[in-house]
Scaffold this motif. Structure first.
Motif, PDB file in Angstrom:
ATOM      1  N   TRP A 136      35.538  56.670  68.208  1.00  0.00           N
ATOM      2  CA  TRP A 136      34.490  57.520  67.649  1.00  0.00           C
ATOM      3  C   TRP A 136      34.566  58.935  68.225  1.00  0.00           C
ATOM      4  O   TRP A 136      34.853  59.132  69.402  1.00  0.00           O
ATOM      5  CB  TRP A 136      33.118  56.924  67.924  1.00  0.00           C
ATOM      6  N   GLU A 137      34.275  59.905  67.349  1.00  0.00           N
ATOM      7  CA  GLU A 137      34.221  61.332  67.705  1.00  0.00           C
ATOM      8  C   GLU A 137      35.535  61.819  68.317  1.00  0.00           C
ATOM      9  O   GLU A 137      35.541  62.695  69.187  1.00  0.00           O
ATOM     10  CB  GLU A 137      33.053  61.609  68.659  1.00  0.00           C
ATOM     11  N   ALA A 138      36.641  61.259  67.868  1.00  0.00           N
ATOM     12  CA  ALA A 138      37.946  61.646  68.406  1.00  0.00           C
ATOM     13  C   ALA A 138      38.676  62.549  67.421  1.00  0.00           C
ATOM     14  O   ALA A 138      38.513  62.439  66.208  1.00  0.00           O
ATOM     15  CB  ALA A 138      38.787  60.403  68.691  1.00  0.00           C
ATOM     16  N   LEU A 139      39.482  63.445  67.956  1.00  0.00           N
ATOM     17  CA  LEU A 139      40.371  64.284  67.178  1.00  0.00           C
ATOM     18  C   LEU A 139      41.818  63.878  67.479  1.00  0.00           C
ATOM     19  O   LEU A 139      42.169  63.656  68.641  1.00  0.00           O
ATOM     20  CB  LEU A 139      40.170  65.758  67.531  1.00  0.00           C
TER      21      LEU A 139
ATOM     22  N   SER B  89      47.912  56.060  63.070  1.00  0.00           N
ATOM     23  CA  SER B  89      46.677  56.796  63.314  1.00  0.00           C
ATOM     24  C   SER B  89      46.095  57.228  61.983  1.00  0.00           C
ATOM     25  O   SER B  89      46.767  57.894  61.199  1.00  0.00           O
ATOM     26  CB  SER B  89      46.967  58.023  64.189  1.00  0.00           C
ATOM     27  N   LEU B  90      44.854  56.814  61.709  1.00  0.00           N
ATOM     28  CA  LEU B  90      44.201  57.120  60.440  1.00  0.00           C
ATOM     29  C   LEU B  90      42.900  57.858  60.711  1.00  0.00           C
ATOM     30  O   LEU B  90      41.864  57.247  61.023  1.00  0.00           O
ATOM     31  CB  LEU B  90      43.926  55.828  59.664  1.00  0.00           C
ATOM     32  N   PRO B  91      42.910  59.203  60.635  1.00  0.00           N
ATOM     33  CA  PRO B  91      41.698  59.963  60.938  1.00  0.00           C
ATOM     34  C   PRO B  91      40.708  59.971  59.782  1.00  0.00           C
ATOM     35  O   PRO B  91      41.082  59.800  58.618  1.00  0.00           O
ATOM     36  CB  PRO B  91      42.250  61.370  61.188  1.00  0.00           C
ATOM     37  N   SER B  92      39.446  60.149  60.114  1.00  0.00           N
ATOM     38  CA  SER B  92      38.393  60.275  59.109  1.00  0.00           C
ATOM     39  C   SER B  92      37.436  61.377  59.548  1.00  0.00           C
ATOM     40  O   SER B  92      37.113  61.483  60.729  1.00  0.00           O
ATOM     41  CB  SER B  92      37.625  58.956  58.951  1.00  0.00           C
ATOM     42  N   VAL B  93      37.000  62.171  58.577  1.00  0.00           N
ATOM     43  CA  VAL B  93      36.043  63.229  58.900  1.00  0.00           C
ATOM     44  C   VAL B  93      34.617  62.704  58.966  1.00  0.00           C
ATOM     45  O   VAL B  93      33.687  63.438  59.266  1.00  0.00           O
ATOM     46  CB  VAL B  93      36.122  64.377  57.876  1.00  0.00           C
ATOM     47  N   GLY B  94      34.440  61.406  58.684  1.00  0.00           N
ATOM     48  CA  GLY B  94      33.105  60.816  58.724  1.00  0.00           C
ATOM     49  C   GLY B  94      32.386  60.952  57.396  1.00  0.00           C
ATOM     50  O   GLY B  94      32.983  61.198  56.352  1.00  0.00           O
TER      51      GLY B  94
ATOM     52  N   ARG C  27      32.757  61.369  62.657  1.00  0.00           N
ATOM     53  CA  ARG C  27      34.209  61.411  62.544  1.00  0.00           C
ATOM     54  C   ARG C  27      34.822  60.401  63.514  1.00  0.00           C
ATOM     55  O   ARG C  27      34.246  60.085  64.565  1.00  0.00           O
ATOM     56  CB  ARG C  27      34.739  62.814  62.839  1.00  0.00           C
ATOM     57  N   HIS C  28      36.002  59.922  63.168  1.00  0.00           N
ATOM     58  CA  HIS C  28      36.631  58.910  63.999  1.00  0.00           C
ATOM     59  C   HIS C  28      38.109  58.788  63.649  1.00  0.00           C
ATOM     60  O   HIS C  28      38.572  59.347  62.646  1.00  0.00           O
ATOM     61  CB  HIS C  28      35.948  57.549  63.838  1.00  0.00           C
ATOM     62  N   ILE C  29      38.821  58.058  64.474  1.00  0.00           N
ATOM     63  CA  ILE C  29      40.224  57.745  64.231  1.00  0.00           C
ATOM     64  C   ILE C  29      40.391  56.237  64.336  1.00  0.00           C
ATOM     65  O   ILE C  29      39.901  55.620  65.289  1.00  0.00           O
ATOM     66  CB  ILE C  29      41.154  58.420  65.261  1.00  0.00           C
ATOM     67  N   GLU C  30      41.064  55.665  63.361  1.00  0.00           N
ATOM     68  CA  GLU C  30      41.512  54.282  63.517  1.00  0.00           C
ATOM     69  C   GLU C  30      42.907  54.347  64.134  1.00  0.00           C
ATOM     70  O   GLU C  30      43.837  54.892  63.548  1.00  0.00           O
ATOM     71  CB  GLU C  30      41.562  53.547  62.184  1.00  0.00           C
ATOM     72  N   LEU C  31      43.026  53.822  65.340  1.00  0.00           N
ATOM     73  CA  LEU C  31      44.269  53.916  66.104  1.00  0.00           C
ATOM     74  C   LEU C  31      44.780  52.511  66.350  1.00  0.00           C
ATOM     75  O   LEU C  31      44.048  51.653  66.854  1.00  0.00           O
ATOM     76  CB  LEU C  31      43.997  54.628  67.432  1.00  0.00           C
ATOM     77  N   GLY C  32      46.029  52.252  65.980  1.00  0.00           N
ATOM     78  CA  GLY C  32      46.492  50.879  66.097  1.00  0.00           C
ATOM     79  C   GLY C  32      47.996  50.752  66.209  1.00  0.00           C
ATOM     80  O   GLY C  32      48.740  51.738  66.228  1.00  0.00           O
TER      81      GLY C  32
ATOM     82  N   THR D 181      43.543  51.044  74.676  1.00  0.00           N
ATOM     83  CA  THR D 181      42.106  50.916  74.934  1.00  0.00           C
ATOM     84  C   THR D 181      41.747  51.360  76.348  1.00  0.00           C
ATOM     85  O   THR D 181      40.696  51.989  76.565  1.00  0.00           O
ATOM     86  CB  THR D 181      41.642  49.472  74.693  1.00  0.00           C
ATOM     87  N   ALA D 182      42.601  51.068  77.302  1.00  0.00           N
ATOM     88  CA  ALA D 182      42.328  51.521  78.673  1.00  0.00           C
ATOM     89  C   ALA D 182      42.316  53.035  78.750  1.00  0.00           C
ATOM     90  O   ALA D 182      41.458  53.634  79.429  1.00  0.00           O
ATOM     91  CB  ALA D 182      43.379  50.941  79.624  1.00  0.00           C
ATOM     92  N   GLU D 183      43.230  53.672  78.046  1.00  0.00           N
ATOM     93  CA  GLU D 183      43.329  55.122  78.133  1.00  0.00           C
ATOM     94  C   GLU D 183      42.200  55.825  77.391  1.00  0.00           C
ATOM     95  O   GLU D 183      41.641  56.813  77.882  1.00  0.00           O
ATOM     96  CB  GLU D 183      44.679  55.594  77.607  1.00  0.00           C
ATOM     97  N   VAL D 184      41.829  55.338  76.197  1.00  0.00           N
ATOM     98  CA  VAL D 184      40.722  56.001  75.503  1.00  0.00           C
ATOM     99  C   VAL D 184      39.411  55.796  76.261  1.00  0.00           C
ATOM    100  O   VAL D 184      38.546  56.680  76.271  1.00  0.00           O
ATOM    101  CB  VAL D 184      40.610  55.542  74.030  1.00  0.00           C
TER     102      VAL D 184
END
Length: 257
Positions: free
Chosen positions: A184-187, A209-214, A220-225, A241-244
């Motif tokens: 959440w709230e990531a660029l 990485s799939l960004p969304s402007v919300g 806004r958020h990024i789906e990161l996988g 997950t540890a790093e974010v």
């Protein structure tokens, strides 16, 4: 083929009515659903108009590949149906009335059989039939390409029959999963270094990485996988997950894809 030797699947979806917007394509989503339920992957989708030159070229390119391909539409007997003829032209093969298809079509229409109806059983030489449980007018297959009607009520059971009879040995064979989190709230720009490090350290898996402007109540958020072998994906996702978390982002897992 992929490194695990499991073939990929593709789709060719044919029809002027789809490309003009008169009808909405539903085959892509359904094929994706049928494949995922069996642990199989869709690698390509191509939309083609009912134009013989385009169809022949698209089919030539497809036959030259290694994917197992489902083709939807254009196998009827009306003047705007060109798929059977285009498949034959793409392969340099003659057309002939398939004896099993003829038997099915005659059984379907009885005394109302016509030459035009029998045309629906004319395929490239060397084809096999695909049973049609809806109205007994078969589709056909040749060289790992499977041709079914454009009508979902017919096409989808025929695709399932192919997957469960011709390719049951491929079901859930590949060591492949997809896992992701929503950050959440990531660029993206502020996570590129993490993405680069993960990509370098896990060359046998693939980061996405799939960004969304919300919008619609979501920030806004990024789906990161990651996608690939299960053990490597799990290891990479633990790193991500540890790093974010360390960077102070709120995140939550997405359901398995």
């Amino acid at each position: 083929m992929s490194a695990d030797t499991t073939p990929s699947f593709g789709a060719i979806i044919i029809g002027d009515e789809i490309l003009s917007g008169r009808r909405e394509d539903k085959h892509f989503a359904k094929l994706l659903e049928l494949l995922k339920a069996r642990g199989l992957r869709l690698a390509s989708v191509r939309y083609v108009a009912d134009e013989p030159p385009r169809l022949v070229q698209a089919l030539k390119e497809s036959f030259a590949g290694t994917d197992i391909v489902f083709s939807f539409g254009g196998i009827g007997a009306t003047p705007d149906d060109h798929t059977r003829q285009s498949a034959a032209a793409a392969l340099g093969l003659p057309l002939e009335l398939h004896p099993e298809a003829e038997a099915e079509i005659r059984a379907r229409f009885g005394d109302e059989i016509t030459p035009q109806r029998l045309q629906m059983g004319v395929y490239p030489v060397g084809s096999a039939i695909i049973p049609n449980p809806y109205n007994r007018i078969p589709g056909f297959s040749i060289r790992n390409h499977f041709f079914v009607p454009g009508f979902p009520v017919m096409a989808w059971p025929m695709v399932e029959w192919v997957l469960d009879n011709a390719f049951a040995h491929l079901h859930h064979r590949a060591d492949y999963v997809e896992r992701s989190i929503v950050v959440w709230e990531a660029l993206e720009g502020r996570l590129i270094d993490l993405m680069e490090a993960i990509t370098a350290d896990f060359p046998d898996a693939t980061l996405f990485s799939l960004p969304s402007v919300g919008g619609e109540g979501q920030p806004r958020h990024i789906e990161l996988g990651m996608k690939g072998p299960a053990a490597r994906v799990d290891e990479a996702m633990a790193r991500i997950t540890a790093e974010v978390t360390r960077r102070g982002y709120a995140w939550e897992p997405r359901a398995d894809l």
